[in-house]
Design a protein around this motif. Structure first.
Motif, mmCIF file in Angstrom:
data_model
loop_
_atom_site.group_PDB
_atom_site.id
_atom_site.type_symbol
_atom_site.label_atom_id
_atom_site.label_comp_id
_atom_site.label_asym_id
_atom_site.label_seq_id
_atom_site.Cartn_x
_atom_site.Cartn_y
_atom_site.Cartn_z
ATOM 1 N N TYR A 2 -46.503 18.234 26.807
ATOM 2 C CA TYR A 2 -46.981 18.217 25.428
ATOM 3 C C TYR A 2 -48.504 18.103 25.403
ATOM 4 O O TYR A 2 -49.181 18.825 24.669
ATOM 5 C CB TYR A 2 -46.369 17.042 24.652
ATOM 6 N N LEU A 3 -49.053 17.181 26.175
ATOM 7 C CA LEU A 3 -50.505 16.980 26.192
ATOM 8 C C LEU A 3 -51.233 18.218 26.702
ATOM 9 O O LEU A 3 -52.258 18.617 26.144
ATOM 10 C CB LEU A 3 -50.866 15.766 27.045
ATOM 11 N N GLN A 4 -50.720 18.825 27.754
ATOM 12 C CA GLN A 4 -51.352 20.036 28.284
ATOM 13 C C GLN A 4 -51.362 21.143 27.237
ATOM 14 O O GLN A 4 -52.365 21.832 27.061
ATOM 15 C CB GLN A 4 -50.613 20.515 29.529
ATOM 16 N N SER A 5 -50.264 21.297 26.553
ATOM 17 C CA SER A 5 -50.155 22.336 25.534
ATOM 18 C C SER A 5 -51.120 22.078 24.381
ATOM 19 O O SER A 5 -51.802 22.994 23.909
ATOM 20 C CB SER A 5 -48.723 22.399 25.014
ATOM 21 N N ALA B 248 -54.850 22.501 25.462
ATOM 22 C CA ALA B 248 -55.145 23.928 25.627
ATOM 23 C C ALA B 248 -55.303 24.595 24.261
ATOM 24 O O ALA B 248 -56.210 25.408 24.056
ATOM 25 C CB ALA B 248 -54.041 24.603 26.430
ATOM 26 N N ALA B 249 -54.460 24.228 23.319
ATOM 27 C CA ALA B 249 -54.546 24.817 21.980
ATOM 28 C C ALA B 249 -55.803 24.340 21.246
ATOM 29 O O ALA B 249 -56.458 25.126 20.560
ATOM 30 C CB ALA B 249 -53.306 24.455 21.182
ATOM 31 N N LEU B 250 -56.145 23.058 21.390
ATOM 32 C CA LEU B 250 -57.341 22.533 20.725
ATOM 33 C C LEU B 250 -58.615 23.228 21.196
ATOM 34 O O LEU B 250 -59.531 23.468 20.414
ATOM 35 C CB LEU B 250 -57.471 21.023 20.964
ATOM 36 N N PHE B 251 -58.659 23.539 22.473
ATOM 37 C CA PHE B 251 -59.869 24.157 23.027
ATOM 38 C C PHE B 251 -59.758 25.677 23.136
ATOM 39 O O PHE B 251 -60.673 26.335 23.600
ATOM 40 C CB PHE B 251 -60.214 23.527 24.375
ATOM 41 N N LYS C 215 -47.855 31.362 27.551
ATOM 42 C CA LYS C 215 -47.696 29.909 27.610
ATOM 43 C C LYS C 215 -47.444 29.351 26.206
ATOM 44 O O LYS C 215 -46.623 28.455 26.028
ATOM 45 C CB LYS C 215 -48.948 29.282 28.222
ATOM 46 N N HIS C 216 -48.125 29.902 25.226
ATOM 47 C CA HIS C 216 -47.944 29.487 23.836
ATOM 48 C C HIS C 216 -46.497 29.730 23.401
ATOM 49 O O HIS C 216 -45.866 28.851 22.803
ATOM 50 C CB HIS C 216 -48.919 30.266 22.952
ATOM 51 N N ILE D 235 -46.431 18.620 16.518
ATOM 52 C CA ILE D 235 -47.224 18.419 15.304
ATOM 53 C C ILE D 235 -47.713 16.976 15.206
ATOM 54 O O ILE D 235 -48.885 16.727 14.904
ATOM 55 C CB ILE D 235 -46.406 18.825 14.058
ATOM 56 N N ILE D 236 -46.827 16.024 15.474
ATOM 57 C CA ILE D 236 -47.209 14.608 15.391
ATOM 58 C C ILE D 236 -48.279 14.277 16.424
ATOM 59 O O ILE D 236 -49.301 13.660 16.098
ATOM 60 C CB ILE D 236 -45.971 13.707 15.571
#
Length: 56
Positions: free
Chosen positions: A3-6, A9-12, A19-20, A33-34
């Motif tokens: 979850y954190l990796q995903s 990666a999406a934030l940056f 992968k998405h 989302i949370i």
């Protein structure tokens, strides 16, 4: 951990399209989302704190 990796990666903006798609098929959208909301809020707070430290 996935979850954190995903989310990072999406934030940056460095996540591949494949992968998405894999993340949305294998991970819970509710949890994404949370966690993303919490991490985004933490990032905003961190930026505000750093700016206030620099200004003062």
């Amino acid at each position: 951990m996935q979850y954190l990796q995903s989310i990072f990666a999406a934030l940056f903006g460095v996540q591949s399209s494949k992968k998405h798609q894999d993340d949305f098929q294998n991970l819970s959208a509710k949890h994404l989302i949370i966690l993303a909301s919490f991490l985004t809020l933490a990032l905003i707070v961190a930026i505000v704190v750093v700016v206030n430290l620099v200004i003062s």
